[in-house]
Design an enzyme around this catalytic site. Structure first.
Site, PDB file in Angstrom:
ATOM      1  N   ASP A  62       0.252 -20.846 -10.891  1.00 59.33           N
ATOM      2  CA  ASP A  62       1.050 -21.433 -11.980  1.00 59.33           C
ATOM      3  C   ASP A  62       2.493 -21.664 -11.513  1.00 59.33           C
ATOM      4  OD1 ASP A  62       1.820 -18.802 -11.953  1.00 59.33           O
ATOM      5  OD2 ASP A  62       1.610 -18.480 -14.114  1.00 59.33           O
ATOM      6  N   SER A  63       2.793 -21.283 -10.276  1.00 60.45           N
ATOM      7  CA  SER A  63       4.080 -21.661  -9.675  1.00 60.45           C
ATOM      8  C   SER A  63       4.205 -23.179  -9.606  1.00 60.45           C
ATOM      9  CB  SER A  63       4.208 -21.065  -8.263  1.00 60.45           C
ATOM     10  OG  SER A  63       3.043 -21.336  -7.500  1.00 60.45           O
ATOM     11  N   ASP A 101      -4.885 -19.888 -11.407  1.00 62.40           N
ATOM     12  CA  ASP A 101      -4.106 -18.983 -12.256  1.00 62.40           C
ATOM     13  C   ASP A 101      -4.361 -19.268 -13.732  1.00 62.40           C
ATOM     14  OD1 ASP A 101      -2.694 -17.138 -10.801  1.00 62.40           O
ATOM     15  OD2 ASP A 101      -0.870 -18.350 -10.645  1.00 62.40           O
ATOM     16  N   LYS A 131      -7.159 -15.983 -11.611  1.00 57.53           N
ATOM     17  CA  LYS A 131      -6.208 -14.881 -11.413  1.00 57.53           C
ATOM     18  C   LYS A 131      -5.430 -14.694 -12.689  1.00 57.53           C
ATOM     19  CE  LYS A 131      -2.313 -15.249  -8.758  1.00 57.53           C
ATOM     20  NZ  LYS A 131      -1.269 -15.033  -9.787  1.00 57.53           N
ATOM     21  N   GLU A 133      -2.232 -12.114 -14.547  1.00 58.96           N
ATOM     22  CA  GLU A 133      -1.167 -11.141 -14.300  1.00 58.96           C
ATOM     23  C   GLU A 133      -1.286  -9.948 -15.249  1.00 58.96           C
ATOM     24  OE1 GLU A 133       2.728 -12.944 -14.388  1.00 58.96           O
ATOM     25  OE2 GLU A 133       2.161 -14.479 -12.933  1.00 58.96           O
ATOM     26  N   GLU A 200       2.828  -8.472  -5.769  1.00 61.51           N
ATOM     27  CA  GLU A 200       4.007  -9.333  -5.544  1.00 61.51           C
ATOM     28  C   GLU A 200       5.305  -8.555  -5.734  1.00 61.51           C
ATOM     29  OE1 GLU A 200       4.109 -13.052  -7.678  1.00 61.51           O
ATOM     30  OE2 GLU A 200       6.181 -13.447  -7.044  1.00 61.51           O
TER      31      GLU A 200
HETATM   32  O1  KIV Z   1       1.685 -18.774  -8.960  1.00 62.18           O
HETATM   33  C1  KIV Z   1       1.658 -18.431  -7.779  1.00 62.18           C
HETATM   34  O2  KIV Z   1       1.906 -19.225  -6.888  1.00 62.18           O
HETATM   35  C2  KIV Z   1       1.305 -17.032  -7.491  1.00 62.18           C
HETATM   36  C3  KIV Z   1       1.547 -16.416  -6.168  1.00 62.18           C
HETATM   37  C4  KIV Z   1       0.877 -15.141  -5.945  1.00 62.18           C
HETATM   38  C5  KIV Z   1       1.890 -17.118  -4.997  1.00 62.18           C
HETATM   39  O3  KIV Z   1       0.840 -16.379  -8.350  1.00 62.18           O
END
Ligand code: KIV
Length: 284
Positions: A62-63, A101, A131, A133, A200
């Site tokens: 999500d970056s 993400d 993924k 968080e 992270e």
């Molecule tokens: O959003 C992202 O790019 C990440 C990282 C772990 C690089 O979650």
């Protein structure tokens, strides 16, 4: 549609080699303590094609909110954005596992909400994992998804979606209480069933301890060389931005290359040096 064949007659795609077998969640899980997992972010088809031969895991992070859309944080990123970019990355890859993400707001409310969002991601993109968080607070959700056939990568330590609660992006685990929390969070999501865990922005010794404490492979970013793998944002490590965070090693200088090419193009257009005979069509 979850899989797409690249039509090389209508796109700029380089034909992919004959599709092999993609890496799977069990294959990555089995890498604990063995050959390091090579992971990078990818948001587009072409970048996925270029990275895929070198990577075990491509993360549609999500970056992309900041890197692609110029947003101030990952908070405004939507499920629609993640699905569109996830599908593009799956189309451009054939070997690496693709994980997507879960964006802020798409999974935190309940395990059921997380399942609906994750199922949509897998159906619409063809990716093999998601993924999310969060530590102990997300353990029930990780277990709910994992038991229902959705491979999950956890993400603990500095969790950028919690930037408002954390008050910034500073590394975690600097005092005993924070270090204990990172360790407890890592244990909680690993025991809940995630097959890999991103750690992270934490102190090196805390990341190393977390790697020892969990049964699944850890993938570090601003963490420790003793993690079971490493991940970086591709545009950071390729040098697309002037500012490089401390935890990033630059492996390229894309910004300079792009600026040089753009300046050369502008000069050729202004001086009428482009296009030449080679780039134009003439009737017979
Ligand atoms: O959003 C992202 O790019 C990440 C990282 C772990 C690089 O979650």
């Amino acid at each position: 549609m979850s899989t797409y064949t690249i039509d090389t007659a209508t796109s700029r795609a380089t034909p992919s080699p004959a599709p092999g077998k993609r890496l799977t969640a069990p294959a990555l899980l089995a890498r604990k303590g063995k050959e390091p997992i090579v992971a990078l972010t990818a948001y587009t088809m072409r970048m996925a094609q270029l990275l895929d031969p070198h990577c075990d895991l491509l993360l549609v992070g999500d970056s992309l909110g900041q890197v692609i859309y110029g947003l101030p944080s990952t908070i405004p990123v939507s499920l629609e954005m993640m699905c569109a970019h996830g599908a593009a990355v799956v189309r451009g890859s054939w070997h690496a596992m693709v994980a997507v993400d879960m964006p802020f707001g798409s999974y935190e409310e309940s395990p059921q909400q997380a399942f609906r969002s994750a199922a949509r991601v897998l159906k619409e993109t063809g990716a093999a994992a998601v993924k999310l968080e969060g530590g102990a607070a997300m353990a029930e959700t990780v277990a709910f998804l994992a038991k229902r056939g959705i491979p999950v990568i956890g993400h603990v330590g500095l969790t950028p979606q919690a930037v408002n609660a954390l008050g910034g992006y500073r590394a975690r685990g600097r005092d005993e209480a924070e270090a204990e929390k990172v360790l407890a969070d890592a244990r909680a999501v690993a025991e809940a069933g995630c097959f890999a865990l991103v750690i992270e922005g934490v102190l090196e010794e805390v990341a190393a301890a977390a790697t020892k404490a969990v049964a699944c492979p850890t993938i570090g970013i601003g963490a420790s060389v003793s993690c079971d793998g490493q991940i970086l944002v591709t545009e950071d490590m390729m040098g697309l931005f002037e500012r490089t965070p401390r935890f990033v090693k630059r492996f390229g200088d894309l910004a300079s290359e792009i600026k040089t090419a753009a300046a050369a193009y502008a000069e050729d257009v202004r001086s009428r040096a482009f296009p030449t005979e080679e780039q134009i069509y003439r009737g017979k």
